[in-house]
Every structure is written in structure tokens, then in C-alpha cells.
Motif scaffolding. Structure first.
Motif, mmCIF file in Angstrom:
data_model
loop_
_atom_site.group_PDB
_atom_site.id
_atom_site.type_symbol
_atom_site.label_atom_id
_atom_site.label_comp_id
_atom_site.label_asym_id
_atom_site.label_seq_id
_atom_site.Cartn_x
_atom_site.Cartn_y
_atom_site.Cartn_z
ATOM 1 N N VAL A 194 0.837 -1.210 0.000
ATOM 2 C CA VAL A 194 0.000 0.000 0.000
ATOM 3 C C VAL A 194 0.866 1.251 0.000
ATOM 4 C CG1 VAL A 194 -1.701 1.314 1.328
ATOM 5 C CG2 VAL A 194 -1.916 -1.173 1.132
ATOM 6 N N TRP A 195 1.889 1.258 0.856
ATOM 7 C CA TRP A 195 2.763 2.430 0.940
ATOM 8 C C TRP A 195 3.529 2.644 -0.362
ATOM 9 C CZ3 TRP A 195 3.625 6.262 4.530
ATOM 10 C CH2 TRP A 195 2.932 6.140 5.731
ATOM 11 N N ALA A 196 4.027 1.587 -0.975
ATOM 12 C CA ALA A 196 4.794 1.723 -2.213
ATOM 13 C C ALA A 196 3.958 2.373 -3.300
ATOM 14 C CB ALA A 196 5.305 0.356 -2.670
ATOM 15 N N LEU A 197 2.710 1.951 -3.414
ATOM 16 C CA LEU A 197 1.825 2.508 -4.434
ATOM 17 C C LEU A 197 1.539 3.979 -4.157
ATOM 18 C CD1 LEU A 197 0.037 2.095 -6.911
ATOM 19 C CD2 LEU A 197 -1.804 1.355 -5.370
ATOM 20 N N ALA A 198 1.257 4.313 -2.890
ATOM 21 C CA ALA A 198 0.951 5.705 -2.538
ATOM 22 C C ALA A 198 2.156 6.614 -2.741
ATOM 23 C CB ALA A 198 0.471 5.766 -1.084
ATOM 24 N N LEU A 199 3.344 6.143 -2.331
ATOM 25 C CA LEU A 199 4.546 6.962 -2.484
ATOM 26 C C LEU A 199 4.918 7.118 -3.954
ATOM 27 C CD1 LEU A 199 6.796 5.697 0.455
ATOM 28 C CD2 LEU A 199 5.133 7.566 0.420
ATOM 29 N N GLU A 200 4.698 6.076 -4.735
ATOM 30 C CA GLU A 200 4.971 6.153 -6.170
ATOM 31 C C GLU A 200 4.127 7.252 -6.810
ATOM 32 O OE1 GLU A 200 7.012 5.025 -9.526
ATOM 33 O OE2 GLU A 200 7.063 3.653 -7.812
ATOM 34 N N LYS A 201 2.858 7.318 -6.451
ATOM 35 C CA LYS A 201 1.965 8.338 -7.015
ATOM 36 C C LYS A 201 2.350 9.726 -6.521
ATOM 37 C CE LYS A 201 -2.025 5.337 -7.783
ATOM 38 N NZ LYS A 201 -3.453 5.065 -7.470
ATOM 39 N N PHE A 202 2.709 9.831 -5.241
ATOM 40 C CA PHE A 202 3.129 11.125 -4.709
ATOM 41 C C PHE A 202 4.381 11.609 -5.427
ATOM 42 C CE2 PHE A 202 5.583 13.813 -1.869
ATOM 43 C CZ PHE A 202 4.630 14.683 -1.366
ATOM 44 N N GLY A 203 5.343 10.701 -5.615
ATOM 45 C CA GLY A 203 6.576 11.075 -6.294
ATOM 46 C C GLY A 203 6.351 11.454 -7.741
ATOM 47 N N ALA A 204 5.403 10.780 -8.400
ATOM 48 C CA ALA A 204 5.120 11.099 -9.796
ATOM 49 C C ALA A 204 4.556 12.505 -9.937
ATOM 50 C CB ALA A 204 4.148 10.075 -10.375
ATOM 51 N N VAL A 205 3.786 12.939 -8.949
ATOM 52 C CA VAL A 205 3.182 14.276 -8.999
ATOM 53 C C VAL A 205 4.210 15.350 -8.640
ATOM 54 C CG1 VAL A 205 1.458 15.788 -7.937
ATOM 55 C CG2 VAL A 205 0.862 13.432 -8.542
ATOM 56 N N THR A 206 5.027 15.092 -7.628
ATOM 57 C CA THR A 206 5.972 16.102 -7.142
ATOM 58 C C THR A 206 7.328 16.045 -7.846
ATOM 59 O OG1 THR A 206 6.729 14.602 -5.390
ATOM 60 C CG2 THR A 206 4.883 16.074 -4.877
ATOM 61 N N HIS A 207 7.573 14.965 -8.622
ATOM 62 C CA HIS A 207 8.865 14.760 -9.299
ATOM 63 C C HIS A 207 9.996 14.604 -8.282
ATOM 64 C CE1 HIS A 207 6.754 15.710 -12.978
ATOM 65 N NE2 HIS A 207 6.377 16.866 -12.468
ATOM 66 N N SER A 263 11.763 11.681 -5.376
ATOM 67 C CA SER A 263 11.807 10.301 -4.910
ATOM 68 C C SER A 263 11.429 10.285 -3.430
ATOM 69 C CB SER A 263 13.200 9.705 -5.091
ATOM 70 O OG SER A 263 13.469 9.461 -6.461
ATOM 71 N N VAL A 264 10.565 9.347 -3.055
ATOM 72 C CA VAL A 264 10.044 9.310 -1.694
ATOM 73 C C VAL A 264 10.430 7.983 -1.041
ATOM 74 C CG1 VAL A 264 8.032 9.841 -0.286
ATOM 75 C CG2 VAL A 264 8.053 10.492 -2.700
ATOM 76 N N ALA A 265 10.831 8.054 0.222
ATOM 77 C CA ALA A 265 11.231 6.849 0.952
ATOM 78 C C ALA A 265 10.563 6.828 2.319
ATOM 79 C CB ALA A 265 12.746 6.786 1.116
ATOM 80 N N LEU A 266 10.198 5.630 2.742
ATOM 81 C CA LEU A 266 9.582 5.407 4.041
ATOM 82 C C LEU A 266 10.597 4.753 4.968
ATOM 83 C CD1 LEU A 266 7.068 5.078 5.962
ATOM 84 C CD2 LEU A 266 6.655 2.906 4.796
ATOM 85 N N TYR A 267 10.687 5.268 6.196
ATOM 86 C CA TYR A 267 11.633 4.755 7.189
ATOM 87 C C TYR A 267 10.896 4.338 8.453
ATOM 88 C CZ TYR A 267 15.322 6.857 4.322
ATOM 89 O OH TYR A 267 16.169 7.187 3.292
ATOM 90 N N GLY A 268 11.422 3.319 9.117
ATOM 91 C CA GLY A 268 10.883 2.910 10.406
ATOM 92 C C GLY A 268 11.477 3.729 11.531
ATOM 93 N N ALA A 269 11.010 3.459 12.738
ATOM 94 C CA ALA A 269 11.497 4.208 13.903
ATOM 95 C C ALA A 269 12.956 3.914 14.205
ATOM 96 C CB ALA A 269 10.627 3.880 15.121
ATOM 97 N N ASP A 270 13.504 2.853 13.616
ATOM 98 C CA ASP A 270 14.911 2.513 13.823
ATOM 99 C C ASP A 270 15.825 3.133 12.770
ATOM 100 O OD1 ASP A 270 14.037 1.118 11.647
ATOM 101 O OD2 ASP A 270 14.636 -0.864 12.369
ATOM 102 N N GLU A 271 15.288 4.075 11.979
ATOM 103 C CA GLU A 271 16.015 4.796 10.926
ATOM 104 C C GLU A 271 16.337 3.914 9.720
ATOM 105 O OE1 GLU A 271 19.392 7.070 12.215
ATOM 106 O OE2 GLU A 271 18.441 7.664 14.111
ATOM 107 N N GLN A 272 15.820 2.689 9.704
ATOM 108 C CA GLN A 272 16.065 1.798 8.574
ATOM 109 C C GLN A 272 14.996 2.012 7.506
ATOM 110 O OE1 GLN A 272 18.888 -0.183 8.385
ATOM 111 N NE2 GLN A 272 19.337 1.040 10.215
ATOM 112 N N ILE A 273 15.419 1.971 6.247
ATOM 113 C CA ILE A 273 14.481 2.185 5.157
ATOM 114 C C ILE A 273 13.535 0.993 5.043
ATOM 115 C CG2 ILE A 273 15.948 1.168 3.359
ATOM 116 C CD1 ILE A 273 14.986 3.560 1.571
ATOM 117 N N VAL A 274 12.259 1.288 4.877
ATOM 118 C CA VAL A 274 11.218 0.271 4.762
ATOM 119 C C VAL A 274 10.756 0.129 3.322
ATOM 120 C CG1 VAL A 274 8.853 -0.346 5.447
ATOM 121 C CG2 VAL A 274 10.429 0.619 7.134
ATOM 122 N N CYS A 275 10.647 1.261 2.648
ATOM 123 C CA CYS A 275 10.127 1.244 1.284
ATOM 124 C C CYS A 275 10.690 2.432 0.511
ATOM 125 C CB CYS A 275 8.594 1.321 1.320
ATOM 126 S SG CYS A 275 7.808 1.443 -0.298
ATOM 127 N N GLY A 276 11.090 2.195 -0.735
ATOM 128 C CA GLY A 276 11.581 3.276 -1.570
ATOM 129 C C GLY A 276 13.099 3.261 -1.693
#
Length: 275
Positions: free
Chosen positions: A13-26, A28-41
Motif C-alpha cells: 500500500v505504501w509503495a503505491l501511494a509513495l509512487e503516485k506522490f513522487g510522480a506528482v511532485t517529481h 523520490s520518496v522513501a519510508l523509514y521505520g522508527a529505527d532509521e532503517q528504510i522500509v520502502c523506496g
């Protein structure tokens, strides 16, 4: 792309939403957990992000922004965070659940000033990227005013809050469904055990009524017949209870046959008279 540190994130779900957000804003968007590790993107891979990735360069501005976003607020959500490095900027927001930071979303890179060859040459040296390659990418980028980056951050907050809320609702629905399934299974098991226990004492009752019917006394024989009819009726009720259990499992089988009403009516009258 990593794995979520908790159940806050449904990666698909997050990958799809971030992909659309990035396409509109041009961006790259990345999601991180509370441990500073990248989760998606980061998604999508914009030209400038891809150029750095091809040469293994990371200016560290994403990580710096994430650390700022993950600082636990003392009273409310921290503001939109904008971090700069070598003429590049990223914008990030924290993700909160029940007043606690559970992650961050960061978007970049954005050029905050008009592209200058001197600045790009310095960035090319730092990143180990050929100047012409980086210049070709950078000169096609439009500078993004800080106020627009703030707007992007505010939109990220709305997006993040919505996805977290929907994730919580979906998880609650799944937990409720599991509880209902367990409850139905427990009820079915109880009915099955109860039916067995109710049927067990009827076997000797019906057996001894047959013995009593052999008695020559007419009144005793009649009493035995009444007991037998009611015992059989009780047995049918238990069978109906079992049929109800089978019906809840989708295994109900109907046996259709013609019944003479005379016998049931006489049995009912005898039961009332004897009572």
C-alpha cells in the motif's frame, strides 16, 4: 526495500501511494521505520537519484532528515523538516501513532537554487559522477522554492496519517474476524460435545423401554411406549442440533420424505394426557 519494523506499514500500500506522490511532485520518496532503517523506496527513481545511485553516492541528506523527523516530540508533532546538502534539499515528516513516532517519510532531491555549472562541478567531484552526466540531469531540474517544499511536506503528513489510520482499521477488522472465527469454532465444538453427552443417556433409556414393553401389564406397556416416543423425540432434537452445527459449516444435507401426521398428533396427545 526492507521489511517493516512493526505492523504500522503495509509495504504494498505504501509503495503505491509513495509512487503516485513522487510522480506528482517529481521527487523520490522513501519510508523509514522508527529505527532509521528504510522500509520502502525511494520511489520513483528520479533522474538525479538514479545518477547518484549508479555511482554509489549518497549525500546523506535523507538520513539526516530522517533523524530530525524521528526526534520524539515533547508535546506535539514536530514541524515539516527540510534538510540541505550541496545545493540539494529533501523534505520529511514524522509518522505518529498514539503520540509516538513510528517512522518518517522523506522526499527529494530538490534543487533549491538555479542550476550553476560551478556548483554542479563541485557536486560531481564529491559524488564521483561525471560532470557532463550530472550536468545533463541537473540543468533540466526546476528549482523548488522552500514554501513549495513545505507544502509537499504537509501533503506527506496527510498521506502518512491516512495510510496509518487505514492500516489500523484494517488490522482491527482482521483481529475482529479472527475472534469471530474462534468464537464460531468454539460454539461448534461445544454443540458437538453437548450433543454427544445428551445422546449417551438416551441409549439405555430406549433400551429399557423395549424391555418394559415385553411386560404383560397393559399400563406398563403403554407407559413404556410413551417413554420410548419421548426418548425418540429427544433423540431427534439432538440430531437437529447436530444438523445446525453442520449447517454453519456448509455441510447440511436435507432428507426429504412424506410423513403421516396421524402418528405425531397421537404422540402429542398422549404426552399431554400423561402429563
Amino acid at each position: 526495500m526492507g521489511q517493516p519494523t512493526d505492523t504500522s506499514f503495509d509495504i504494498a500500500v505504501w509503495a503505491l501511494a509513495l509512487e503516485k506522490f513522487g510522480a506528482v511532485t517529481h521527487l523520490s520518496v522513501a519510508l523509514y521505520g522508527a529505527d532509521e532503517q528504510i522500509v520502502c523506496g525511494p520511489v520513483p527513481a528520479t533522474a538525479i537519484v538514479a545518477a547518484f545511485a549508479d555511482h554509489g553516492y549518497d549525500p546523506g541528506v535523507f538520513a539526516e532528515c530522517v533523524r530530525a523527523c524521528l526526534v520524539q516530540p515533547s508535546d506535539n508533532r514536530p514541524p515539516v523538516v527540510i534538510t540541505h546538502s550541496s545545493g540539494l534539499a529533501v523534505v520529511g515528516v514524522s509518522l505518529l501513532r498514539d503520540g509516538h513516532v513510528v517512522g518518517a517519510v522523506v522526499a527529494g532531491y530538490a534543487l533549491v537554487t538555479f542550476c550553476e555549472s560551478v556548483a554542479i562541478a563541485r557536486l560531481a567531484r564529491e559524488s564521483g559522477t561525471p560532470f557532463q552526466e550530472l550536468w545533463s540531469v541537473a540543468r533540466r531540474q526546476q528549482p523548488v522554492p522552500v514554501r513549495r517544499l513545505v507544502r509537499h511536506g504537509e501533503l506527506l503528513q496527510v498521506l502518512g496519517d491516512t495510510l496509518l489510520r487505514e492500516n489500523d482499521l484494517r488490522r482491527q477488522s482482521e483481529e475482529t474476524a479472527l475472534q469471530l472465527t474462534a468464537s464460531v469454532a468454539a460454539k461448534e465444538e461445544f454443540l458437538a460435545v453437548l450433543s454427544h453427552e445428551l445422546r449417551t443417556p438416551l441409549t439405555p433409556i430406549l433400551g429399557w423401554t423395549n424391555v418394559l414393553k415385553l411386560h404383560s401389564d397393559a399400563k406398563v406397556v403403554h407407559a413404556a411406549e410413551v417413554i420410548e416416543r419421548n426418548g425418540v423425540f429427544q433423540l431427534r432434537l439432538i440430531e437437529d442440533l447436530l444438523e445446525l452445527t453442520r449447517a454453519t459449516r456448509g455441510k447440511l444435507v436435507l432428507h426429504v420424505k412424506t410423513i403421516c401426521l396421524g402418528d405425531p398428533v397421537r404422540a402429542a396427545l398422549d404426552a399431554v394426557a400423561d402429563g
